[in-house]
Design a protein around this motif. Sequence first.
Motif, short mmCIF file in Angstrom:
data_model
loop_
_atom_site.label_atom_id
_atom_site.label_comp_id
_atom_site.label_asym_id
_atom_site.label_seq_id
_atom_site.Cartn_x
_atom_site.Cartn_y
_atom_site.Cartn_z
N THR A 258 0.83 -1.21 0.00
CA THR A 258 0.00 0.00 0.00
C THR A 258 0.87 1.25 0.00
OG1 THR A 258 -1.80 -1.12 1.17
CG2 THR A 258 -1.76 1.28 1.29
N VAL A 259 1.92 1.22 0.80
CA VAL A 259 2.85 2.36 0.85
C VAL A 259 3.42 2.63 -0.54
CG1 VAL A 259 5.08 3.15 1.73
CG2 VAL A 259 3.46 2.02 3.27
N PHE A 260 3.91 1.59 -1.18
CA PHE A 260 4.53 1.75 -2.50
C PHE A 260 3.51 2.28 -3.51
CE2 PHE A 260 5.42 -0.18 -6.69
CZ PHE A 260 6.55 0.57 -7.01
N ALA A 261 2.30 1.75 -3.47
CA ALA A 261 1.27 2.17 -4.42
C ALA A 261 0.95 3.66 -4.25
CB ALA A 261 0.01 1.33 -4.24
N ARG A 262 0.87 4.11 -3.00
CA ARG A 262 0.55 5.52 -2.77
C ARG A 262 1.70 6.43 -3.13
NH1 ARG A 262 -3.17 5.13 2.77
NH2 ARG A 262 -4.74 3.77 1.79
N MET A 263 2.91 5.99 -2.84
CA MET A 263 4.07 6.79 -3.24
C MET A 263 4.13 6.94 -4.76
SD MET A 263 7.20 5.48 -0.82
CE MET A 263 7.34 5.95 0.91
N ARG A 264 3.90 5.84 -5.46
CA ARG A 264 4.00 5.87 -6.92
C ARG A 264 2.88 6.70 -7.54
NH1 ARG A 264 3.95 0.33 -10.31
NH2 ARG A 264 1.82 0.31 -9.47
N SER A 265 1.65 6.53 -7.07
CA SER A 265 0.53 7.24 -7.68
C SER A 265 0.55 8.73 -7.36
CB SER A 265 -0.80 6.63 -7.22
OG SER A 265 -0.96 6.79 -5.82
N SER A 266 1.12 9.08 -6.19
CA SER A 266 1.13 10.49 -5.79
C SER A 266 2.46 11.17 -6.05
CB SER A 266 0.79 10.61 -4.30
OG SER A 266 -0.45 10.02 -4.01
#
Length: 363
Positions: A258-266
């Motif tokens: 989840t952390v990685f997904a949010r970092m990448r999308s934002s």
Amino acid sequence: MAREKVLHARAMGAEVIITRSDVGKGHPDYYQDLAEAITRRTPGAFFINQFANPANPLAHERTTGPEILRQMEGAVDAVVVGVGSGGGLTGIGRFMRQASPHTEMILADPEGSVLAPYVQTGRMPAAGSWAVEGIGEDFVPPNADLTLVSAAYTIPDAGSFANARELLRTEGILAGSSSGTLLAAALRYCSAQTEPKRVVSLVCDSGAKYLSKVFNPTFLAQEGWTHPHRHGAVRDVVVSRYAEGTAITVRPNDNLRTVFARMRSSDVSQLPVVDESGHVLGLIDESDVLAALLTERDDANKAFARPVKEVMATRLETISADAPIADLVPLFRKDYVAIVMDGDQFLGVATRLDLINYFRITP
């Protein structure tokens, strides 16, 4: 330029070349000069040149103008347009001059463009910059017959973006920034009248191509439009605010995937860890995620499944929202992210990029 437009063009198979915005017409890196150069060196290429191609205004003279007059049952007092290439203004204006001579052509122009000031004063000013896309120029296009303009309005970017959002809220029409400029100018024109007028303007493009700008609260905050008051304090630097729902955070029990997904999308490299009560418990950044992956080299899925609370840094550097902006510098020199607190409430984080942006928009 909004990234949606770039991605859309690439999806359609176009090669997109991003040009410089700090040079004017006549420079080899200016977008029109570069387009001509590419045409000359590319076998079979054709430069459409909408700025000087006579087919551009002719199309509006033969189709857009007649359609407007027909749909308005022959009664149009004013048409509000912007100028990108000038084809719409010139084509509609030429038609109206013959078919409906009393119809006024009203120019809506972004602040920073040279066109409205030129119409108003007859003098060519120095060009500025503007965030609205598609209209406004740093020169007068050959296709733009400005003698057809009865009145010209200069619209600041903030007003254009606000009107585009208001159009969506009140009418359900998702339009782009140039449509917001036209709407703002149309409202100013109508407000100046002493009797009712039948006024036409255009929705130039779908707002779906401007979601990252016109309808993005973070972009609006970065431009200083949603937090306009300046306190000379750290709170002025914080763009994405937790209480407004724009801060990107994770919960302590979220996993690293989840952390990685949010970092990448934002497009951020660190995330505050906030519990359900809004208390900041820690901070997790790219190096924390990478360290977890390196300890589980044989099973990345296992590493990504780890909860944030096992990996996050809990030694936090907080700073008061009312502290002087200069107090951020020592934190950044230590490679810290500033956790900004408004009393006992988490306001948001401040990064080096946020500080640079603050100096960009602060007079």
